[in-house]
Scaffold this active site. Structure first.
Site, PDB file in Angstrom:
ATOM      1  N   ASP A 120     -31.655 -44.376 -45.820  1.00 15.43           N
ATOM      2  CA  ASP A 120     -30.978 -44.661 -44.954  1.00 15.43           C
ATOM      3  C   ASP A 120     -29.564 -45.226 -44.676  1.00 15.43           C
ATOM      4  O   ASP A 120     -29.420 -46.201 -45.304  1.00 15.43           O
ATOM      5  CB  ASP A 120     -31.985 -45.165 -44.019  1.00 15.43           C
ATOM      6  CG  ASP A 120     -31.374 -45.507 -42.642  1.00 15.43           C
ATOM      7  OD1 ASP A 120     -30.845 -44.622 -42.002  1.00 15.43           O
ATOM      8  OD2 ASP A 120     -31.672 -46.410 -41.833  1.00 15.43           O
TER       9      ASP A 120
ATOM     10  N   ASP B 246     -26.869 -41.612 -37.188  1.00 13.03           N
ATOM     11  CA  ASP B 246     -28.209 -42.129 -37.960  1.00 13.03           C
ATOM     12  C   ASP B 246     -28.963 -41.176 -38.719  1.00 13.03           C
ATOM     13  O   ASP B 246     -29.475 -40.276 -38.078  1.00 13.03           O
ATOM     14  CB  ASP B 246     -29.029 -42.460 -36.648  1.00 13.03           C
ATOM     15  CG  ASP B 246     -30.099 -43.334 -36.993  1.00 13.03           C
ATOM     16  OD1 ASP B 246     -30.400 -43.743 -38.181  1.00 13.03           O
ATOM     17  OD2 ASP B 246     -31.073 -43.546 -36.121  1.00 13.03           O
TER      18      ASP B 246
END
Ligand SMILES: *[C@@H]1O[C@H](CO)[C@@H](O)[C@H](O)[C@H]1NC(C)=O
Ligand SMILES: *[C@@H]1O[C@H](CO)[C@@H](O)[C@H](O)[C@H]1NC(C)=O
Ligand SMILES: *[C@@H]1O[C@H](CO)[C@@H](O)[C@H](O)[C@H]1NC(C)=O
Ligand SMILES: *[C@@H]1O[C@H](CO)[C@@H](O)[C@H](O)[C@H]1NC(C)=O
Length: 435
Positions: free
Chosen positions: A314, A103
């Protein structure tokens, strides 16, 4: 105090398991696999689903988190569906294998730990710290404890704890400890990072999958894997993402150190900013977007990131979310220049959809203008096929209080390099399937 600021990499050969050498510095690199959750290499792979089911699942996960504002100090963006890419690693001595979500939108590396008082169901065996000879709790007065960003007041407890909550209200809490992390590189070597600060989660709940045992944070905060590896890998990692739903999508790679250099013809870079409010995120400045050679729309909205930055990048977010005005200008311009009939999304997730049964339609020139880096996007970065006769724009609008996000569809077939030492992000067009 553990010498956490200069982790030493120890290379172990699989067969002998003996430590044969140690290396650090900008010349050192290794690569691990980055597994898409819907690919055959993933424990979550469902062979009964077809390509469109997988695409719809991905979008559903992305959109179902789109339900609230990002508040105070949450560590992950609301749209981040986190579960998109997984990595295998081991914790402790002897190495205990886990599968974790990789992540880029959060920092802490954590895994569910025995004894688990309030844990989500985990199908894989759970890490038991008492069985690891290298596991050490961190004292609350240690500088490592400050990585958690928590108020670990020593008057209440001797040991350091962590607590992280994500944008969708999922959370993990437990002991903050140090232990050895080991990763199998694609070259067959095993790379070990002794004394890495990790969260040993005893209270974890929310949208976590039974086949995943934790999260590896790759964000900008001090607890993240890349910040902890630091100079040992020159502060660099990169990845190259293959097209969504690609059945051999297991070929994604996560590179560290010199393997993560992004340079040569076509490579461009843009500065990374640290948002005062959202310190984990890789914040960038997107100046404008173009549709066709003559049609450029400038970004004027104020961002809650503050400072110069107005978008984060992201890997765990599927769609790209642009400030809502920019999004509508961009989407309308594409709609006007693509020679296809508008239609509804059969899953009702996406707004701008078009009818076509073939991929033989003409896409206008589309470019993203980051500060110092112009990226030409290809069809697979912009339009996603959701059924046999419908394609949709893989973009959505972010309201004023939401964070704009450069998501993973827009990153397909780019080598994307993160350099937390130089604080720059690089892109290089690349056929990621062939890598
Ligand atoms: C986890 O993996 C197993 C097979 O290893 C599978 O039977 C199960 O359905 C998976 N669970 C989820 C939630 O994906
Ligand atoms: C990557 O960059 C570092 C630092 O600039 C350099 O020392 C190293 O040789 C490069 N590695 C490759 C494979 O290009
Ligand atoms: C450092 O970052 C800038 C962009 O901010 C980039 O132009 C430059 O090439 C980077 N330097 C290195 C050594 O990567
Ligand atoms: C773009 O502008 C130039 C000069 O104004 C013009 O010649 C050209 O036809 C325009 N192209 C498009 C695709 O509109």
């Amino acid at each position: 105090m553990a010498p956490i600021f200069s982790l030493v990499i120890v290379i172990i050969f699989l067969i002998s398991t003996a430590v044969v050498s140690a290396a650090t510095g900008p010349d050192y690199g290794f690569t691990v696999e980055l597994i898409h959750r819907d690919s055959p290499k993933s424990p979550m792979y469902n062979p009964l689903e077809n390509h469109y089911h997988r695409v719809a699942d991905t979008l559903r996960r992305s959109i179902s988190h789109n339900t609230g504002l990002v508040t105070n100090t949450v560590e992950a963006p609301i749209y981040n569906n986190r579960g998109e890419y997984l990595m295998k690693l081991s914790v402790g001595t002897p190495p205990f294998p886990i599968i974790a979500v990789a992540d880029t939108g959060s920092d802490i590396i954590w895994t569910q730990c025995e004894p688990c008082t309030n844990c989500y169901q985990q199908d894989l065996p759970m890490f038991n710290p008492s069985k690891s000879t290298t596991y050490r709790k961190v004292s609350c007065s240690s500088p490592v404890c400050s990585f958690t960003g928590e108020d670990n007041s020593c008057s209440f407890k001797p040991d350091c704890t962590y607590s992280i909550s994500y944008g969708d209200n999922s959370h993990s809490q437990g002991d903050f400890a140090v232990d050895t992390l080991t990763m199998g590189s694609t070259s067959g070597r095993v790379v070990a990072f002794p004394r890495t600060a990790i969260g040993c989660g005893h209270d974890n709940a929310g949208s976590f999958d039974a086949n995943v045992s934790g999260i590896v944070g790759l964000g900008l905060g001090p607890a993240s894997l890349i910040k902890q590896m630091g100079s040992a890998v020159g502060g660099k990692f990169s990845y190259c993402l293959t097209p969504i739903g690609n059945d051999d999508g297991g070929s994604n790679k996560l590179n560290f150190g010199s393997n993560a250099n992004v340079s040569g013809s076509g490579a461009v870079s843009t500065p990374i900013y640290i948002s005062d409010k959202f310190k984990s995120f890789y914040s960038l400045k997107l100046k404008a977007v173009s549709v066709g050679r003559n049609n450029t729309f400038y970004s004027t909205a104020n961002s809650i990131l503050g400072g110069k930055a107005n978008i984060i990048i992201d890997s765990g977010t599927t769609l790209t979310l642009l400030p809502v005005d920019l999004y509508h200008n961009f989407a309308k311009a594409i709609s006007n220049s693509i020679n296809l009939q508008r239609t509804d999304d059969p899953n009702q997730f996406l707004e701008y959809c078009f009818e076509t049964t073939t991929d033989d339609y003409k896409v206008p020139f589309i470019a993203m203008h980051f500060e110092g880096a112009n990226l030409r996007l290809q069809r697979e970065n912009v339009l996603i096929r959701v059924s046999d006769n419908v394609i949709c724009l893989a973009f959505a609008g972010a309201q004023d209080n939401d964070i704009s996000i450069y998501g993973n569809i827009a990153q397909i077939n780019f080598l994307v390099g993160y350099d937390v030492t130089n604080m720059s992000l690089s892109f290089k067009p690349m056929n990621c399937v062939a890598m």
